[in-house]
Design a protein around this motif. Structure first.
Motif, PDB file in Angstrom:
ATOM      1  N   LEU A 166     -54.074  30.822  30.542  1.00  0.00           N
ATOM      2  CA  LEU A 166     -53.350  31.001  29.173  1.00  0.00           C
ATOM      3  C   LEU A 166     -51.961  31.293  29.174  1.00  0.00           C
ATOM      4  N   PRO A 167     -51.437  32.219  30.363  1.00  0.00           N
ATOM      5  CA  PRO A 167     -50.102  32.634  30.415  1.00  0.00           C
ATOM      6  C   PRO A 167     -49.037  31.462  30.631  1.00  0.00           C
ATOM      7  N   SER A 168     -49.386  30.307  31.337  1.00  0.00           N
ATOM      8  CA  SER A 168     -48.443  29.492  31.468  1.00  0.00           C
ATOM      9  C   SER A 168     -48.362  28.386  30.160  1.00  0.00           C
ATOM     10  N   LYS A 169     -49.679  28.451  29.589  1.00  0.00           N
ATOM     11  CA  LYS A 169     -49.619  27.796  28.227  1.00  0.00           C
ATOM     12  C   LYS A 169     -48.698  28.515  27.067  1.00  0.00           C
ATOM     13  N   ILE A 170     -48.784  29.655  27.177  1.00  0.00           N
ATOM     14  CA  ILE A 170     -47.841  30.362  26.223  1.00  0.00           C
ATOM     15  C   ILE A 170     -46.609  30.229  26.381  1.00  0.00           C
ATOM     16  N   ILE A 171     -46.111  30.344  27.596  1.00  0.00           N
ATOM     17  CA  ILE A 171     -44.534  29.992  28.055  1.00  0.00           C
ATOM     18  C   ILE A 171     -44.281  28.719  27.623  1.00  0.00           C
ATOM     19  N   TYR A 172     -45.052  27.750  28.143  1.00  0.00           N
ATOM     20  CA  TYR A 172     -44.819  26.291  27.532  1.00  0.00           C
ATOM     21  C   TYR A 172     -44.478  26.193  26.000  1.00  0.00           C
ATOM     22  N   LEU A 173     -45.446  26.878  25.097  1.00  0.00           N
ATOM     23  CA  LEU A 173     -45.367  26.721  23.876  1.00  0.00           C
ATOM     24  C   LEU A 173     -43.980  27.272  23.415  1.00  0.00           C
ATOM     25  N   PHE A 174     -43.787  28.654  24.045  1.00  0.00           N
ATOM     26  CA  PHE A 174     -42.568  29.152  23.618  1.00  0.00           C
ATOM     27  C   PHE A 174     -41.392  28.472  23.773  1.00  0.00           C
ATOM     28  N   SER A 175     -41.284  27.724  24.946  1.00  0.00           N
ATOM     29  CA  SER A 175     -40.138  26.970  25.203  1.00  0.00           C
ATOM     30  C   SER A 175     -40.012  25.542  24.197  1.00  0.00           C
TER      31      SER A 175
ATOM     32  N   ASP B 194     -36.115  25.474  25.108  1.00  0.00           N
ATOM     33  CA  ASP B 194     -35.321  26.202  26.288  1.00  0.00           C
ATOM     34  C   ASP B 194     -35.876  25.298  27.786  1.00  0.00           C
ATOM     35  N   LYS B 195     -35.072  25.584  28.737  1.00  0.00           N
ATOM     36  CA  LYS B 195     -35.469  24.983  30.112  1.00  0.00           C
ATOM     37  C   LYS B 195     -35.826  25.866  30.940  1.00  0.00           C
ATOM     38  N   PHE B 196     -36.785  25.521  32.086  1.00  0.00           N
ATOM     39  CA  PHE B 196     -37.258  26.533  32.987  1.00  0.00           C
ATOM     40  C   PHE B 196     -36.275  26.764  34.292  1.00  0.00           C
TER      41      PHE B 196
ATOM     42  N   ILE C 172     -34.815  29.590  38.800  1.00  0.00           N
ATOM     43  CA  ILE C 172     -34.928  29.956  37.398  1.00  0.00           C
ATOM     44  C   ILE C 172     -33.672  29.782  36.747  1.00  0.00           C
ATOM     45  N   ALA C 173     -33.891  29.275  35.501  1.00  0.00           N
ATOM     46  CA  ALA C 173     -32.548  29.214  34.523  1.00  0.00           C
ATOM     47  C   ALA C 173     -32.253  30.427  33.912  1.00  0.00           C
ATOM     48  N   LEU C 174     -30.903  30.557  34.136  1.00  0.00           N
ATOM     49  CA  LEU C 174     -30.357  31.972  33.521  1.00  0.00           C
ATOM     50  C   LEU C 174     -29.685  31.864  32.046  1.00  0.00           C
ATOM     51  N   ASP C 175     -29.462  32.992  31.734  1.00  0.00           N
ATOM     52  CA  ASP C 175     -28.829  32.805  30.145  1.00  0.00           C
ATOM     53  C   ASP C 175     -29.518  31.971  29.267  1.00  0.00           C
ATOM     54  N   ASN C 176     -30.852  31.965  29.378  1.00  0.00           N
ATOM     55  CA  ASN C 176     -31.457  31.328  28.308  1.00  0.00           C
ATOM     56  C   ASN C 176     -32.247  32.254  27.493  1.00  0.00           C
TER      57      ASN C 176
ATOM     58  N   LYS D   4     -35.053  34.015  27.236  1.00  0.00           N
ATOM     59  CA  LYS D   4     -36.120  34.697  27.865  1.00  0.00           C
ATOM     60  C   LYS D   4     -36.306  35.944  26.934  1.00  0.00           C
ATOM     61  N   VAL D   5     -35.372  36.669  26.669  1.00  0.00           N
ATOM     62  CA  VAL D   5     -35.545  37.930  25.822  1.00  0.00           C
ATOM     63  C   VAL D   5     -36.279  37.779  24.583  1.00  0.00           C
ATOM     64  N   PHE D   6     -36.219  36.679  23.948  1.00  0.00           N
ATOM     65  CA  PHE D   6     -36.975  36.364  22.668  1.00  0.00           C
ATOM     66  C   PHE D   6     -38.594  36.223  23.048  1.00  0.00           C
ATOM     67  N   PHE D   7     -38.863  35.653  24.357  1.00  0.00           N
ATOM     68  CA  PHE D   7     -40.150  35.821  24.536  1.00  0.00           C
ATOM     69  C   PHE D   7     -40.796  37.108  24.674  1.00  0.00           C
ATOM     70  N   LEU D   8     -40.013  38.032  25.258  1.00  0.00           N
ATOM     71  CA  LEU D   8     -40.405  39.333  25.403  1.00  0.00           C
ATOM     72  C   LEU D   8     -40.311  40.288  23.938  1.00  0.00           C
ATOM     73  N   ILE D   9     -39.440  39.918  23.195  1.00  0.00           N
ATOM     74  CA  ILE D   9     -39.528  40.511  21.848  1.00  0.00           C
ATOM     75  C   ILE D   9     -40.938  39.972  20.993  1.00  0.00           C
ATOM     76  N   PHE D  10     -41.136  38.701  21.350  1.00  0.00           N
ATOM     77  CA  PHE D  10     -42.482  38.304  20.738  1.00  0.00           C
ATOM     78  C   PHE D  10     -43.601  38.893  21.183  1.00  0.00           C
ATOM     79  N   GLN D  11     -43.540  39.125  22.452  1.00  0.00           N
ATOM     80  CA  GLN D  11     -44.621  40.058  23.042  1.00  0.00           C
ATOM     81  C   GLN D  11     -44.875  41.417  22.414  1.00  0.00           C
TER      82      GLN D  11
END
Length: 421
Positions: free
Chosen positions: A78-87, A92-94, A116-120, A122-129
């Motif tokens: 599941l983790p990779s699928k959640i990251i994909y959906l969030f992208s 966003d790009k990986f 790994i792409a920077l300045d994307n 990512k923080v919004f994924f952590l806020i979602f968590q």
């Protein structure tokens, strides 16, 4: 209710502030390692999640059916699928200079091919968590507020809202944060003790999602069955049936995906099959044969290479790898059974080490140090200075757990809750 909401909102605020802090400090490449591509935050398992999310995106855009996507079911699904959906949501790009080519995954864990792409975002994924977790706490409180006393509800939400180890995981790309969240939703539904068919089907689906998020949850259904028997007694058959039905729907979905992708039906991550052979068996044989672990690994590798040649195993082929993993698992069990006392001693010793908790281990220190290097942290002065704080912290956590355990014992009507410990 106001106190509970205040605690939950306070925990959410602190968690979000930590999200921004860690992204600002560690969303970059680690200059201390030989590879110039290693990211402070996204390495080890999170890097594998990131890679698989990228590959899923590339395969779908290039026209593959979902059930044809992916690679060997090596790590949690599941983790990779959640990251994909969030992208998809953030557009966003990986990776830097991302294109739609597939990045081949190396089975020795070394695939530093792209940055790994920077300045994307990512923080919004952590806020979602963080938000998802604290939403689960509110949901839990809504289910328990009329079933347990107010003080117990308050202490429970206070602990789950502000406990440092859990909170720090919300600022990581490990799988634990969403796993904890799903587990809390599951416990909240189970705690209602209702026989309703749809409710128990949903519980089974959540149980399956827990397994997809972390494979350690594969046998949680056993605990749930025992709990149902304890609560519902002779009426337990129907809730057990619908819970297992929901669980099997998820598990069979995984098996079907693997079958469509590779012509191999299997539901357990292959990582779970060779773990004993890689980590435990060398220590067992080293102790029993009185030789170093390096010598043991050399012997094991030679024997394994002979077995591969003798059985004409091609490790580039997934079907052959499954035979290979099954062999490693069988061999591990044979060695464990032949050396029960050594195995018990080693496991007991390792377990004692884990009794001394470290809330900073899997997030802060994971970012700050390259923990794959033997002496990168635990042989440093900082590690020595943290021993006493870790012992104090562990004592506090275990004291809270013990108080809760004794409280359940005293309330004989809630003895079935002991299964949740």
């Amino acid at each position: 209710m106001k106190k509970i909401l205040t605690i939950i909102l306070l925990g959410l605020l602190i968690s979000i502030l930590l999200n921004f802090y860690y992204i600002k400090k560690f969303d970059n490449y680690d200059p201390t390692v030989s590879s110039q591509n290693q990211h402070f935050m996204i390495k080890s398992d999170p890097e594998k999640f990131w890679l698989r999310a990228h590959n899923l995106k590339a395969q779908l855009i290039n026209g593959k059916n979902f059930f044809e996507t992916g690679d060997e079911y090596r790590i949690p699904y599941l983790p990779s699928k959640i990251i994909y959906l969030f992208s998809l949501i953030t557009n966003d790009k990986f990776y830097d200079q991302e294109n739609l080519t597939i990045i081949k995954e190396s089975y020795n864990g070394k695939f530093q091919e792209r940055k790994i792409a920077l300045d994307n975002k990512k923080v919004f994924f952590l806020i979602f968590q963080s938000f998802f977790y604290y939403l689960s706490l509110f949901f839990l409180y809504s289910k328990i507020r009329n079933r347990i006393d107010a003080n117990s509800s308050l202490y429970l939400i206070l602990f789950l809202s502000l406990e440092p180890t859990i909170m720090l995981f919300h600022s990581s790309f490990w799988s634990e944060s969403i796993f904890f969240t799903l587990l809390i939703f599951l416990i909240a539904l189970v705690f209602e003790n209702k026989i309703a068919n749809i409710r128990n089907l949903i519980i089974g689906l959540l149980l399956g999602l827990l397994f997809l998020q972390r494979s350690i949850a594969i046998y949680y259904f056993v605990i749930l069955i025992i709990y149902y028997i304890c609560i519902f007694k002779r009426s337990s058959l129907r809730p057990i049936f619908f819970t297992l039905l929901g669980y099997l729907m998820v598990v069979l979905f995984i098996g079907f995906h693997n079958y469509k992708r590779s012509d191999n039906f299997y539901v357990q991550p292959t990582q779970a099959k060779d773990g004993f052979y890689v980590y435990l068996v060398p220590m067992i044989l080293s102790s029993s044969k009185k030789i170093s672990t390096n010598e043991v690994k050399t012997i094991l590798n030679n024997d394994l290479n002979e077995w591969i040649v003798k059985n004409d195993i091609n490790l580039e082929n997934e079907s052959d790898r499954l035979i290979y993993y099954n062999y490693l698992q069988k061999k591990s069990f044979q060695i464990i059974i032949k050396n029960p006392f050594i195995t018990f001693k080693l496991i007991f010793k390792k377990t004692l080490h884990y009794f001394v908790l470290d809330p900073l281990r899997h997030v802060h220190y994971f970012y700050k140090f390259d923990l794959r290097k033997q002496n990168s942290f635990y042989k440093t002065e900082l590690a020595d200075n943290m021993v006493i704080p870790r012992i104090v912290y562990s004592f506090l956590i275990y004291s809270i757990i013990l108080i809760g355990f004794i409280s359940v014992i005293k309330k004989k009507k809630t003895l079935c809750l002991l299964f949740f410990y």
